[in-house]
Design an enzyme around this catalytic site. Structure first.
Site, PDB file in Angstrom:
ATOM      1  N   SER A 658       0.814  -1.214   0.000  1.00 37.51           N
ATOM      2  CA  SER A 658       0.000   0.000   0.000  1.00 37.51           C
ATOM      3  C   SER A 658       0.847   1.263   0.000  1.00 37.51           C
ATOM      4  CB  SER A 658      -0.940   0.009   1.211  1.00 37.51           C
ATOM      5  OG  SER A 658      -0.200   0.062   2.417  1.00 37.51           O
ATOM      6  N   LYS A 701      -6.478   4.978   7.986  1.00 30.05           N
ATOM      7  CA  LYS A 701      -5.301   5.756   7.581  1.00 30.05           C
ATOM      8  C   LYS A 701      -5.625   7.248   7.514  1.00 30.05           C
ATOM      9  CE  LYS A 701      -3.276   1.970   4.882  1.00 30.05           C
ATOM     10  NZ  LYS A 701      -2.965   1.452   3.536  1.00 30.05           N
TER      11      LYS A 701
END
Length: 820
Positions: A658, A701
């Site tokens: 990611s 996040k």
């Protein structure tokens, strides 16, 4: 500059369930969900098929994630369906009169097992009282006396005849403790003394001895006839007893034979009982004594003699409705296959058919047995024995001590019981694949795979089904029902779990725990129903109980111990976003990712990989971004550089791809020398073609970087870049949505590296022109020129090295690498 790029509107940052759209006031006002299972059409269809296939081998493996409620779904659905099936028979163990160490199994119609046990107890008790009365009656005594008198008369006649013969031959017949004795007699007919015998002449003594031998022979013949008469007497006496006993026993037994006329095995056993009672009628002649004092010792011998007529009801289905559904949580061998208990007696252990105890297979016989596959596999012996039982179609109760040689004493071997059961194992899909590949019998015995999903589509009908399921759960567990606001919040939490606004979670374990916890907080307020604030409080408290590490991490970031910059610009530095897992809690964490570029030929080097702190997926991501650089810039020249990538202040393993787009942004900035805005954080993986691919945990996040920016001060230029395909996964908190609405925080979706780098730097990325160059004033043009400069420097140094090597060879043939 960021304002020029399209943002995600605030209304798309979270999916909401409008309580007003729910057609009920509370879950108490709607009908409970029929069947109790929602969103598992594929798995339920497989379970139905497995239940319908009665052929051997079609056992069921319910595969799915642990929190989807595998056992609950299997049990709930099975219990509903099993009620429609016939009730299986009872099973009993009884004494085997032909093979005492091999108890016989009896199959009876459901509910008749305990009835047979009660009847046998009543039958034996009746015989114990009636038989002594009959044998103590005047009629029996008269017949017995008649038989006895006939024997005595015959015995006297034989003895008188022998006595008369002895007198005629000059002998006297006397009786002693050792039996009959022949003694010589004198002229007066009295026994001769030793003095009289010593005065006889030799010829007289010889003649007397010859006569004595003749009389002894006649006496032996008489004794033989007496024994024959005695045997005849015993036979007549036994016949008399048998006739009397048969009259009593047969009269009573006739009722039970008629009662159990449709039970063939019971009929055979009752006839065997009757034969044994007639053979051992003496055990019944004595009147039963008073109640024996209870104690730890076995019963008296008299009671033990009658114990063989007992019935051990192994399985009683008198109260079972339909087929049984048994859940076995500890499938150890004795719990699964039953046990043979032992009783201590004077330092020894003994057992009999009454000490046979059933296992889960016996209880589930004719129905369904549900077990967790992992629990079963922990008991290797149970797993192997279960496969053998399914293959052979019988349940054998075997003594573990005898199998392993622990006990050398003799034990019993009960007759096997036919097995007709459907095994349902629940477990992880990975475990199913392992068993399917490595256990050759598994695929033959478990032909039905019921694969359960952990999520389902969010539709109007599925929302209503979930509400019905919540109502059923509250009713079954005596919890407060939820109002429509509470249901809406639970559904939103379900979407948060799936990280997909179009999906609802089927992890029933987490959902049910949330409802229980919300019910607790509603109870503290004495509320009638569980509402929105109670569900919110349960969610917040659940996070609070588990997020100590998250708070410590956030504190370190806020104090600049973990360095994260949210203002200004820097070359070769980007704020990346990662997700940390602590088992019961997941949270986001910002990381500084830096890149440096220098002259060399090592290519892109990841410091985490070189320090062995990189997982395989992260390493793959670095290799992909290296391929992107080659695809964009190595079309007309070789790329010769050394670039290093690093997660700053990272002291543990780094895995996942990611951050691959983030690392690529840092690398492009370092190569081109164009600074990156530090108020923007990035997540997303990249393909070799520069496409931004979706990643997991985007909500956590974004919230993690928002907390950092809020602490350090929101400037209105800060935000997060996410993959465009992750927009559907956003379920952000209200505080983040409010900041976006006010323009203090931004979330940008991007689809390509070009879009992302333009947003981060404010400079166009540039497109490759027909002549192989990028337009002036673009970031890729700067990067391309820098890479060309590095290539030329490396080329010039390569020529210098070749010239030095040639000169060294001309002067003395030395080695250019070591100077020798």
């Amino acid at each position: 500059m960021p304002g020029k790029f399209p943002e995600i509107p605030a209304q798309e940052l979270r999916a909401f369930v409008d309580p007003a759209t729910l057609p009920f006031e509370t879950t108490a006002s709607i009908e409970p969900l029929e069947g109790g299972v929602v969103g598992q059409e594929r798995g339920i269809d497989a379970i139905k098929f497995g239940m319908g296939m009665k052929e051997s081998g079609y056992n069921i493996f319910v595969a799915g994630p642990p929190k989807t409620g595998l056992t609950y779904i299997a049990r709930t659905f099975l219990e509903e369906q099993a009620k429609k099936e016939p009730t299986p028979p009872d099973w009993c163990y009884v004494f085997n009169f032909k093979e005492p160490d091999q108890p016989k199994s009896l199959k009876l119609t459901a509910g008749r097992g305990k009835e047979l046990k009660r009847d046998m107890e009543e039958f034996i008790q009746t015989l114990q009282s009636k038989i002594p009365e009959v044998f103590d009656s005047d009629d029996y005594r008269a017949k017995e006396a008649e038989v006895h008198q006939a024997f005595e008369k015959r015995r006297r006649e034989i003895i008188e005849e022998l006595s008369q013969t002895a007198r005629e031959d000059g002998f006297v017949l006397q009786f002693s403790q050792v039996g009959m004795v022949i003694i010589p007699a004198n002229k007066e007919g009295q026994p001769m003394s030793q003095e009289d015998l010593s005065q006889l002449e030799d010829e007289e003594r010889k003649a007397l001895r010859e006569k004595s031998d003749e009389v002894q022979s006649k006496m032996k013949d008489a004794i033989k006839r007496i024994r024959e008469a005695e045997a005849e007497f015993k036979e007549k006496h036994a016949k008399l007893d048998g006739e009397i006993a048969l009259f009593v026993v047969g009269q009573l037994m006739e009722h039970y034979l008629e009662k159990y006329g449709d039970e063939e095995q019971v009929q055979q056993h009752l006839k065997a009982v009757q034969e044994d009672i007639l053979e051992n009628i003496d055990d019944f002649k004595k009147k039963p004594e008073g109640q024996q004092q209870a104690g730890p010792f076995p019963m008296p011998p008299r009671e033990a003699a009658f114990k063989k007529y007992d019935v051990n009801v192994l399985i009683d289905n008198s109260e079972t409705k339909g087929a049984p559904v048994v859940i076995e949580s500890n499938p150890a061998y004795p719990n699964l296959f039953g046990t043979i208990e032992r009783q201590a007696w004077l330092g020894a252990l003994f057992t009999d058919f009454s000490m046979i105890k059933p296992g889960a297979l016996h209880k589930a016989n004719g129905g369904y047995l549900v077990m967790k596959a992992l629990d079963l596999l922990k008991w290797y012996l149970s797993w192997e024995a279960l496969k053998r039982a399914l293959r052979d179609g019988v349940i054998r109760i075997e003594d573990l001590g005898e199998l392993y040689g622990i006990f050398s004493t003799r034990t019993i071997r009960p007759e096997p019981i036919p097995l007709d059961v459907k095994i349902i194992l629940t477990g992880d899909p990975y475990l199913y694949h392992l068993l399917y590949i490595y256990d050759d019998r598994f695929q033959k015995l478990f032909k039905v795979k019921a694969h359960l999903d952990d999520r389902m589509d969010r539709k109007d009908e599925t929302v209503i089904e979930c509400a019905k399921m919540l109502g059923r759960f509250c009713s079954q567990n005596n919890l407060r029902h939820l109002d429509r606001e509470g249901v809406a919040r639970v559904l939103e939490y379900s979407m948060e779990m799936t990280e997909d606004r179009d999906k609802l979670s089927l992890e029933l374990g987490d959902i049910s725990d949330l409802v229980r916890e919300a019910n607790y907080f509603a109870g503290l307020e004495n509320a009638a129903f569980v509402g929105l604030r109670h569900v919110e409080q349960a969610i917040e408290k659940r996070i609070y109980r588990s997020n100590l590490i998250e708070e410590r991490m956030r504190e370190l970031v806020n104090k600049d111990i973990f360095w994260v910059e949210t203002t200004g610009e820097k070359v070769g530095q980007v704020n990346g976003l990662s997700v940390l897992m602590t088992g019961d809690h997941e949270f986001g964490k910002p990381n500084r990712i830096t890149a440096t570029v220098s002259v060399g030929r090592e290519g892109v080097v990841a410091i985490e990989r070189e320090s062995k702190l990189s997982g395989n997926i992260h390493t793959k991501g670095v290799m992909i971004l290296s391929s992107f650089v080659k695809e964009r810039f190595a079309h007309n020249k070789p790329i010769s550089l050394t670039a290093s990538l690093c997660f700053e202040q990272s002291y543990g393993m780094v895995d996942g791809d990611s951050a691959s787009s983030t690392e690529l942004y840092a690398l492009l900035s370092a190569v081109s020398g164009v600074p990156i805005r530090q108020g923007i954080a990035v997540t997303g993986s990249v393909s070799q073609k520069g496409e931004i691919q979706p990643v997991g945990g985007v909500t956590r996040k974004i919230e993690a970087f928002f907390h950092v920016c809020r602490h350090k001060g929101l400037t209105g230029d800060q935000g997060v870049i996410i993959p465009a395909k992750n927009v559907r996964n956003l379920m952000l908190k209200k505080e983040v949505i409010d900041a976006v609405e006010e323009g203090k925080f931004h979330i940008w979706p991007v689809s390509t590296i070009e879009e992302g780098i333009e947003l981060l730097t404010g400079m166009p990325a540039g497109e490759l022109q027909p002549d192989g160059t990028y337009p002036e004033g673009t970031l890729f043009r700067k990067a391309d020129e820098r890479l060309r400069q590095i290539a030329e420097i490396v080329k010039e140094f390569g020529k210098s090295d070749e010239g030095a090597a040639k000169k060294g060879n001309d002067e003395g043939g030395g080695c250019p690498s070591c100077g020798r």
